[in-house]
Design a protein around this motif. Structure first.
Motif, mmCIF file in Angstrom:
data_model
loop_
_atom_site.group_PDB
_atom_site.id
_atom_site.type_symbol
_atom_site.label_atom_id
_atom_site.label_comp_id
_atom_site.label_asym_id
_atom_site.label_seq_id
_atom_site.Cartn_x
_atom_site.Cartn_y
_atom_site.Cartn_z
ATOM 1 N N PRO A 182 43.080 54.320 35.189
ATOM 2 C CA PRO A 182 43.363 54.750 36.564
ATOM 3 C C PRO A 182 44.616 54.129 37.157
ATOM 4 C CG PRO A 182 41.448 53.287 36.483
ATOM 5 C CD PRO A 182 41.768 53.663 35.072
ATOM 6 N N VAL A 183 45.008 52.931 36.709
ATOM 7 C CA VAL A 183 46.231 52.325 37.239
ATOM 8 C C VAL A 183 47.437 53.188 36.900
ATOM 9 C CG1 VAL A 183 46.660 50.851 35.203
ATOM 10 C CG2 VAL A 183 47.531 50.168 37.444
ATOM 11 N N ALA A 220 52.910 50.370 35.327
ATOM 12 C CA ALA A 220 51.518 50.513 34.912
ATOM 13 C C ALA A 220 51.382 50.391 33.398
ATOM 14 C CB ALA A 220 50.968 51.855 35.387
ATOM 15 N N LEU A 221 52.300 50.993 32.648
ATOM 16 C CA LEU A 221 52.250 50.901 31.191
ATOM 17 C C LEU A 221 52.424 49.466 30.722
ATOM 18 C CD1 LEU A 221 54.342 54.041 30.144
ATOM 19 C CD2 LEU A 221 51.847 53.773 30.101
ATOM 20 N N ARG A 222 53.215 48.698 31.446
ATOM 21 C CA ARG A 222 53.395 47.282 31.086
ATOM 22 C C ARG A 222 52.086 46.523 31.253
ATOM 23 N NH1 ARG A 222 53.733 43.191 29.107
ATOM 24 N NH2 ARG A 222 55.309 41.547 29.273
ATOM 25 N N THR A 225 38.639 46.585 37.090
ATOM 26 C CA THR A 225 39.029 47.313 38.293
ATOM 27 C C THR A 225 40.545 47.418 38.300
ATOM 28 O OG1 THR A 225 37.135 46.380 39.471
ATOM 29 C CG2 THR A 225 38.871 47.373 40.809
ATOM 30 N N GLN A 226 41.056 48.623 38.506
ATOM 31 C CA GLN A 226 42.492 48.849 38.378
ATOM 32 C C GLN A 226 43.070 49.445 39.660
ATOM 33 O OE1 GLN A 226 43.491 51.019 34.779
ATOM 34 N NE2 GLN A 226 41.900 49.985 33.573
ATOM 35 N N VAL A 267 45.103 44.907 36.928
ATOM 36 C CA VAL A 267 43.837 45.134 36.237
ATOM 37 C C VAL A 267 43.046 43.838 36.337
ATOM 38 C CG1 VAL A 267 42.709 45.736 34.072
ATOM 39 C CG2 VAL A 267 44.940 46.741 34.629
ATOM 40 N N ALA A 268 41.916 43.868 37.006
ATOM 41 C CA ALA A 268 41.139 42.650 37.257
ATOM 42 C C ALA A 268 39.722 42.804 36.718
ATOM 43 C CB ALA A 268 41.102 42.346 38.752
#
Length: 328
Positions: A89-90, A168-170, A225-226, A247-248
């Motif tokens: 989702p991020v 986001a890809l990083r 969670t993103q 991203v946690a």
């Protein structure tokens, strides 16, 4: 716009072969950045190679449980794919934050990664820019630098990379697949795709001349969670002052692990993995990450606000993402 020739190819092998025959050629797909640069005479390629029909427009499952996203998949199609929305989702959030709906419908994954900076001095042909004309100087160093880099720059360039998707890809540890003119394929970790300016700011990626991006490969979903937060001067169609891909992972209400990548602050998506270590032991995870990630930052008087802004925004994200201890 200067005179150029045009060629349409039907597969990746033809594309790289065409490049090898014409030094200085450029690949074109959506053209959302390249055409503008050509109109302004910032870039003047003698030959354009149209890669829109080479068969790289699919999103496929991988044997490892991840996704392979073809380089020609449009940004809108990535953002709305159910596998991306649920597993990454991020990335979906980052893509929706970029540009406008019309541009997202046209822009491709490969082109998004390779878009060039929007530094105003890069776009001003009458002002010195080492990225545009190596050795000419950097007008931004003594000029208006509000939207430029606070870390990772050099005395030759402080331009920022502008892709939301790349940030986001990083955070997701994506891998970029490519094909070289010699016919050999390779995989490049997203962390190694973009390079810092140093004394050669005109060299923006680790790609070899004529190397064609064919896909972006995502590993198995990391869960957690993103969120993607983009702070900008207006609500849409604007580049980030600061953006954060987060991203946690939590156990109950306790933060146990995180991945944090920043955009709008550096010449490449900015992630310092060391800043993510021991985060569960920190009473203030945002300060823990910011202290390490921005160690050595050299902001200008115009963009120094980005450092506290990034720290506060990350703090808000962590707080909003933390589950309530009562599960409410």
């Amino acid at each position: 716009m200067k005179y150029f020739t045009y060629e349409r190819v039907s597969n990746p092998a033809q594309a790289v072969e065409a490049f090898a025959r014409t030094p200085g050629a450029r690949y074109i797909a959506g053209g959302t950045n390249l055409i503008d640069l050509m109109k302004l005479n910032i870039e003047a390629p003698p030959h354009l190679i149209d890669v829109n029909r080479v068969g790289l427009e699919r999103i496929e499952d991988t044997e490892e449980g991840g996704l392979r996203i073809g380089a020609l998949v449009r940004n809108t199609d990535v953002a709305t794919d159910e596998r991306v929305r649920t597993g990454y989702p991020v990335l979906a959030r980052a893509l929706v934050s970029g540009a406008s709906g019309q541009l997202r419908n046209k822009a491709t994954v490969g082109g998004n990664l390779l878009q060039r900076t929007r530094c105003m001095y890069f776009y001003s042909a009458d002002l010195p820019c080492n990225k545009r004309q190596p050795g000419s100087g950097c007008a931004a160093l003594e000029g208006l630098s509000r939207n430029l880099a606070v870390i990772g720059g050099s005395d030759s360039c402080i331009a920022t990379h502008t892709s939301d998707m790349a940030v986001a890809l990083r955070a997701l540890d994506a891998v970029v697949e490519t094909l070289n003119p010699d016919g050999n394929a390779r995989e490049i970790p997203i962390a190694e795709l973009h390079v810092l300016p140093g004394q050669t700011p005109h060299i923006e990626t680790g790609l070899r001349p004529g190397e064609l991006i064919t896909a972006v490969k995502l590993p198995k979903p990391v869960g957690g969670t993103q969120r993607y937060l983009k702070l900008r001067d207006r609500a849409s169609y604007a580049f980030a002052n600061v953006s954060i891909a987060l991203v946690a992972h939590f156990e109950g209400s306790k933060l146990t692990a995180s991945r944090v990548a920043f955009g709008g602050v550096a010449p490449k998506p900015w992630r310092v993995e060391m800043a993510e270590n021991d985060i569960s032991a920190s009473p203030n995870p945002a300060d823990h990450v910011a202290d390490i990630a921005f160690n050595g930052a050299m902001p200008t008087k115009h963009n120094a606000f980005k450092l506290p802004l990034a720290r506060r925004a990350l703090s808000v994200l962590f707080r909003e993402m933390q589950p309530h201890p009562d599960g409410v």
